[in-house]
Design a protein around this motif. Structure first.
Motif, short mmCIF file in Angstrom:
data_model
loop_
_atom_site.label_atom_id
_atom_site.label_comp_id
_atom_site.label_asym_id
_atom_site.label_seq_id
_atom_site.Cartn_x
_atom_site.Cartn_y
_atom_site.Cartn_z
N PRO A 36 0.82 -1.21 0.00
CA PRO A 36 0.00 0.00 0.00
C PRO A 36 0.85 1.26 0.00
O PRO A 36 1.84 1.36 0.74
N VAL A 37 0.46 2.22 -0.83
CA VAL A 37 1.19 3.48 -0.94
C VAL A 37 0.19 4.62 -0.81
O VAL A 37 -0.82 4.65 -1.52
N ALA A 38 0.49 5.57 0.06
CA ALA A 38 -0.42 6.70 0.30
C ALA A 38 -0.15 7.81 -0.71
O ALA A 38 0.33 8.89 -0.36
N GLU A 39 -0.46 7.54 -1.98
CA GLU A 39 -0.32 8.54 -3.04
C GLU A 39 -1.57 8.52 -3.89
O GLU A 39 -2.31 7.54 -3.93
N ARG A 40 -1.80 9.62 -4.60
CA ARG A 40 -3.02 9.77 -5.40
C ARG A 40 -3.01 8.86 -6.62
O ARG A 40 -4.04 8.29 -6.98
N VAL A 41 -1.86 8.70 -7.25
CA VAL A 41 -1.69 7.78 -8.37
C VAL A 41 -0.38 7.04 -8.17
O VAL A 41 0.65 7.66 -7.88
N VAL A 42 -0.41 5.72 -8.32
CA VAL A 42 0.79 4.91 -8.10
C VAL A 42 1.07 4.08 -9.35
O VAL A 42 0.18 3.38 -9.85
N ARG A 43 2.28 4.14 -9.83
CA ARG A 43 2.72 3.34 -10.99
C ARG A 43 3.78 2.35 -10.53
O ARG A 43 4.76 2.73 -9.90
N ASP A 44 3.59 1.09 -10.83
CA ASP A 44 4.59 0.06 -10.58
C ASP A 44 4.59 -0.88 -11.78
O ASP A 44 3.65 -1.65 -11.97
N ARG A 45 5.65 -0.76 -12.58
CA ARG A 45 5.72 -1.51 -13.84
C ARG A 45 4.47 -1.24 -14.68
O ARG A 45 4.21 -0.08 -14.98
N ASN A 46 3.72 -2.24 -15.07
CA ASN A 46 2.55 -1.94 -15.91
C ASN A 46 1.25 -1.89 -15.11
O ASN A 46 0.17 -1.98 -15.67
N ARG A 47 1.35 -1.69 -13.82
CA ARG A 47 0.18 -1.48 -12.97
C ARG A 47 0.09 0.00 -12.61
O ARG A 47 1.08 0.58 -12.13
N ILE A 48 -1.07 0.61 -12.85
CA ILE A 48 -1.32 1.99 -12.43
C ILE A 48 -2.62 2.00 -11.64
O ILE A 48 -3.67 1.59 -12.15
N THR A 49 -2.55 2.46 -10.41
CA THR A 49 -3.73 2.50 -9.55
C THR A 49 -3.97 3.92 -9.06
O THR A 49 -3.03 4.65 -8.77
N GLY A 50 -5.25 4.29 -9.00
CA GLY A 50 -5.64 5.61 -8.49
C GLY A 50 -6.28 5.49 -7.13
O GLY A 50 -6.84 4.45 -6.78
N GLY A 51 -6.20 6.56 -6.36
CA GLY A 51 -6.81 6.58 -5.03
C GLY A 51 -8.33 6.71 -5.12
O GLY A 51 -8.94 6.25 -6.09
#
Length: 229
Positions: A133-148
């Motif tokens: 878990p990362v407390a950021e609005r948008v997180v990119r890790d390799r080809n995964r991008i997740t928004g809050g």
């Protein structure tokens, strides 16, 4: 660029329509709204949205996006949904989510070992699936991008647009939308909101959060058993 946005009953419509507004403005993008059937899907606030394609009609995508909302709780044990995500994700250039849609990706085993985010009230549940878990609005890790949570879907989608089209095109889309947030309060994050407001929101959300946590723990146990089998 073939983009699929997942629909499901009791989703939070802005989790879907925020990114969709950006994606539909991307030159050359083919955007599909995906569900098991073509029947109307009712969001958590009552807004009805029509799917444009079913899972069975979707063979390949360049990008899959899973929004969140209260209905996400049921998705974490929905074999049809999880199997679709596991089938479609390997061929995607980007595997993405907004809000608690990341918990659905995690329940499908698609965020294990990845940094990811979610709505602030449920973000730490990602760890139960082996995500970080990362407390950021948008997180990119390799080809995964997740928004809050919820409104971050627009930031998320502009990040995707910049990745796929370049920053100049993404900035043009942002200007077309006049996306220039100037909220009247600084209460959009628990880090900045008045502590009394945070506690009142937590208390109001507690019954739903308790149900989500129980579903997360059950889904995490199933995923662990499947991975060991």
């Amino acid at each position: 660029m073939r983009i699929g946005l997942m629909l499901f009953p009791k989703l939070t419509q802005l989790d879907l329509t925020g990114p969709a507004e950006v994606f539909f403005r991307m030159p050359g993008a083919e955007v599909s709204l995906l569900w098991k059937t073509l029947d109307p899907v009712r969001a958590d606030t009552g807004l009805t949205i029509l799917p444009t394609a079913t899972f069975d009609q979707c063979d390949t995508l360049d990008l899959i996006c899973v929004p969140g909302g209260p209905g996400q709780i049921e998705l974490m044990e929905d074999r049809v949904v999880l199997d679709f995500l596991r089938r479609i994700a390997p061929g995607c250039r980007l595997v993405t989510s907004v809000c608690t849609g990341s918990l659905v990706l995690a329940a499908a085993g698609l965020l294990t070992g990845y940094r990811a985010t979610s709505h602030w009230a449920s973000r730490e549940q990602l760890a139960r699936f082996g995500a970080i878990p990362v407390a950021e609005r948008v997180v990119r890790d390799r080809n995964r991008i997740t928004g809050g949570g919820v409104t971050s879907g627009i930031d998320f989608a502009l990040t995707v647009a910049s990745e796929l089209l370049g920053p100049e095109r993404a900035q043009a889309i942002q200007l077309q939308m006049e996306y220039d947030p100037q909220p009247p309060f600084t209460s959009g994050s628990p880090a900045r909101a008045d502590p009394a407001v945070v506690e009142s929101v937590r208390a109001a959300m507690k019954p739903m959060l308790d149900r989500r946590l129980a579903a997360t723990e059950a889904a995490a146990a199933r995923l662990e058993a499947e991975q060991k089998a």
